[in-house]
Design a protein around this motif. Structure first.
Motif, PDB file in Angstrom:
ATOM      1  N   PHE B  96       0.814  -1.309   0.025  1.00  0.00           N
ATOM      2  CA  PHE B  96      -0.080  -0.069   0.042  1.00  0.00           C
ATOM      3  C   PHE B  96       0.738   1.323   0.058  1.00  0.00           C
ATOM      4  O   PHE B  96       2.067   1.348   0.726  1.00  0.00           O
ATOM      5  N   ASN B 100       0.881   0.598   5.994  1.00  0.00           N
ATOM      6  CA  ASN B 100       0.041  -0.400   6.720  1.00  0.00           C
ATOM      7  C   ASN B 100       0.543  -1.361   7.604  1.00  0.00           C
ATOM      8  O   ASN B 100       0.054  -2.383   7.685  1.00  0.00           O
ATOM      9  N   LEU B 101       1.861  -0.916   8.282  1.00  0.00           N
ATOM     10  CA  LEU B 101       2.421  -2.010   9.115  1.00  0.00           C
ATOM     11  C   LEU B 101       1.671  -1.878  10.306  1.00  0.00           C
ATOM     12  O   LEU B 101       0.987  -0.951  10.589  1.00  0.00           O
ATOM     13  N   PHE B 102       1.816  -2.875  11.054  1.00  0.00           N
ATOM     14  CA  PHE B 102       1.175  -3.139  12.486  1.00  0.00           C
ATOM     15  C   PHE B 102       1.962  -2.578  13.440  1.00  0.00           C
ATOM     16  O   PHE B 102       3.113  -2.981  13.694  1.00  0.00           O
ATOM     17  N   PRO B 103       1.738  -1.346  13.990  1.00  0.00           N
ATOM     18  CA  PRO B 103       2.556  -0.484  14.753  1.00  0.00           C
ATOM     19  C   PRO B 103       2.886  -1.145  16.295  1.00  0.00           C
ATOM     20  O   PRO B 103       3.877  -0.595  16.769  1.00  0.00           O
ATOM     21  N   HIS B 104       2.086  -2.151  16.604  1.00  0.00           N
ATOM     22  CA  HIS B 104       2.132  -2.672  17.925  1.00  0.00           C
ATOM     23  C   HIS B 104       2.959  -3.864  17.826  1.00  0.00           C
ATOM     24  O   HIS B 104       3.397  -4.673  18.808  1.00  0.00           O
ATOM     25  N   MET B 105       3.609  -4.099  16.399  1.00  0.00           N
ATOM     26  CA  MET B 105       4.640  -5.582  16.479  1.00  0.00           C
ATOM     27  C   MET B 105       5.854  -5.053  15.813  1.00  0.00           C
ATOM     28  O   MET B 105       5.781  -4.037  15.077  1.00  0.00           O
ATOM     29  N   GLU B 113       3.776 -12.334  10.929  1.00  0.00           N
ATOM     30  CA  GLU B 113       2.332 -12.472  11.450  1.00  0.00           C
ATOM     31  C   GLU B 113       1.444 -13.448  10.592  1.00  0.00           C
ATOM     32  O   GLU B 113       0.977 -14.248  11.064  1.00  0.00           O
ATOM     33  N   TRP B 146      10.602  -0.890  16.135  1.00  0.00           N
ATOM     34  CA  TRP B 146       9.122  -0.726  15.938  1.00  0.00           C
ATOM     35  C   TRP B 146       8.811  -0.136  14.692  1.00  0.00           C
ATOM     36  O   TRP B 146       9.934   0.867  14.363  1.00  0.00           O
ATOM     37  N   ARG B 149       9.359   3.536  14.056  1.00  0.00           N
ATOM     38  CA  ARG B 149      10.782   4.427  14.315  1.00  0.00           C
ATOM     39  C   ARG B 149      11.763   4.361  13.279  1.00  0.00           C
ATOM     40  O   ARG B 149      12.653   4.910  12.920  1.00  0.00           O
ATOM     41  N   ARG B 162       6.824  -8.255   4.069  1.00  0.00           N
ATOM     42  CA  ARG B 162       5.721  -8.949   4.499  1.00  0.00           C
ATOM     43  C   ARG B 162       4.684  -9.536   3.521  1.00  0.00           C
ATOM     44  O   ARG B 162       4.536 -10.566   3.722  1.00  0.00           O
TER      45      ARG B 162
END
Ligand SMILES: Nc1ncnc2c1ncn2[C@@H]1O[C@H](COP(=O)(O)OP(=O)(O)O)[C@@H](O)[C@H]1O
Ligand SMILES: [Mg+2]
Lengths: 221, 257
Positions: B96, B100-105, B113, B146, B149, B162
């Motif tokens: 995208f 749209n990365l998962f910020p909590h991982m 994932e 993260w 960062r 991913r």
């Protein structure tokens, strides 16, 4: 002021207060746990595609948010049985009232949280082949909980405090025992001070731990 | 190219309410093809790409993957069971504009994932694959970071890793460099070029016409909801026949081939 406090009345009756505390916990924990789970489902209904599901859940939420909790508890004890023909025990009525009340508030927290997570997060999860349920569980919910933790903490504290209202329908929880003791011994100062202190000791550790958890979760920011 | 198409689109229409965005598109992709899709902003490029992996539901039309029609037709109406869409999306990796990365991982967990949750791989195996994909995009030393960062270019490379981790047969890129600072565009385009050299099948929506010229085996100019002009990079980008295509390219001014 020449009143001499005598806290022996508290220490002599600590077992009664402890029993009350145990009942308080038995109202508090289940109603918050079941209420949060119900609130999550209710939030799904609030965000549903079908209008009538959204409408019905909205009515439910507003009914509980815009009437006093005290009325709700009394209603479930005295009025609800007339409707369904089954008398609830005071404990069951209190638990039902507080759980449903909690679910209404929690659903608003979840709904706000889910909507605040960017649509891209759901798409990022779907794009690697996740189902909606998997995306919710692995990607959306963890972020909602993190973002909404202060709101959930508040709710948890509110419910602990609201559980004292169950005393008016004679649930033998902490407040009920405190009121009973203070009217039996005419020592409201010592006993109600002790009861307030016990509530504080019950609630504060949770607030403290939630604060620590918040910091821990904030590390990815 | 002559071969069996891996992806076929037949009579695709997409409407948002009254807004008719895609007006009948027929399209095939053969294995190894690299298609660049260009067109004005709001012309429906993203919508077209997002229909391929059912991020948008089709208003009309059919999508065939490897000779199989997606969707289940019953009494004239087509439904798309979630399970089937999940499988399709696994086979069509998407990258995208906004990563749209998962910020909590962590970076590594972002790439692991899908392997664990979707493909049910063990953690060690998922880790091995994820590490290899991250090495490929040059981010081995960022496993534990993260996403928030990282620079935009690094985030987009993680997003590519991913998508690659699921071993997709086709890659869909929706303006992968459009939200990057100019100095970060190169690192992402280099990764995409490397994927091209591996012979991967890719669809790329882009405004980087210079890159598209070298990257693509086929260029599509999308306008008015249809494929206005289709051809080789040379035909479309250097010698467009349609006035509208010429107009569009002129507005882009000079771009370096
Ligand atoms: N979810 C949506 N709801 C309504 N309209 C949309 C939606 N997504 C895209 N559109 C509209 O469809 C048209 C094409 O959008 P898009 O595919 O994003 O264009 P492009 O990627 O070429 O810039 C635009 O007019 C846009 O406003
Ligand atoms: Mg777009």
């Amino acid at each position: 002021m020449n009143y001499v406090p005598d806290f022996s009345i508290v220490t002599d009756n600590w077992i009664v207060l402890l029993r009350g505390l145990w009942v308080t916990i038995q109202i508090w924990i289940p109603s918050i746990v079941i209420g949060l789970a119900g609130g999550f489902l209710l939030a799904q209904a609030r965000l549903a595609r079908r209008g009538w599901i959204r409408g019905t859940s909205l009515v439910y939420v507003e009914l509980f948010r815009d009437t006093p909790v005290l009325i709700q508890l009394i209603w479930f004890y005295y009025a609800f049985p007339i409707l369904v023909g089954v008398q609830l025990s005071p404990y069951a009525a209190a638990l039902l009232g507080l759980t449903l009340n909690t679910s209404a508030y929690a659903s608003e927290i979840f709904r706000g949280g889910i909507r605040s997570i960017h649509r891209g997060q759901m798409e990022g999860a779907l794009a690697i082949g996740m189902s909606r349920a998997q995306a919710m569980r692995r990607v959306i919910l963890p972020q909602v909980i993190k973002r909404m933790l202060p709101a959930f903490t508040n709710r948890t504290i509110e419910v602990a405090k609201m559980s004292s209202l169950a005393s008016v329908i004679s649930v033998h929880e902490l407040m009920y025992q405190g009121r009973l003791l203070s009217s039996t011994y005419y020592r409201p100062f010592e006993i109600l001070t002790a009861v307030a202190f016990i509530y504080f000791v019950l609630i504060y550790p949770g607030t403290f731990l939630a604060g620590r958890l918040e910091k821990h979760l904030a590390r990815s920011n | 190219m002559t071969g069996k198409p891996i992806l076929e689109v037949k009579g695709l229409h997409k409407r948002f309410g009254d807004h008719h965005v895609l007006k009948g598109i027929d399209f095939t992709v053969e294995p190894g093809e690299r298609v660049a899709i260009i067109g004005g902003s709001g012309s429906g490029k993203s919508t077209f790409l997002r229909c391929m992996n059912f991020m948008e539901t089709l208003s009309e039309g059919e999508i065939w993957l490897d000779g199989t029609r997606i969707g289940v037709e019953k009494k004239g109406t087509v439904t798309y069971p979630e399970k089937q869409l999940c499988q399709v999306r696994e086979r069509l990796g998407m990258v995208f504009q906004q990563f749209n990365l998962f910020p909590h991982m962590s970076v590594l967990n972002n790439v692991m994932e899908g392997l664990v949750t979707v493909q049910g791989k063990s953690k060690p195996e998922a880790r091995r694959i994820a590490e290899a994909e991250l090495a490929k995009v040059g981010l081995s030393e960022k496993h534990d970071a993260w996403p928030g960062r990282l620079s935009g270019g690094q985030q987009q490379r993680v997003a590519i890793a991913r998508a690659l981790s699921m071993q997709p047969e086709i890659l869909l890129f929706d303006e992968p460099t459009s939200s990057l600072d100019p100095e970060l565009v190169g690192e992402v385009l280099r990764v995409i070029k490397q994927l091209a050299e591996e012979g991967r099948t890719m669809l790329l929506v882009t405004h980087e016409l210079g890159f598209a010229y070298h990257f693509a085996t086929k260029v599509i100019f999308l306008a008015e909801g249809v494929f206005h002009e289709v051809g080789t990079p040379d035909e479309i980008l250097k010698h467009p026949k349609q006035a509208r295509t010429q107009d569009f390219l002129r507005r882009f001014g000079e771009f370096a081939f």
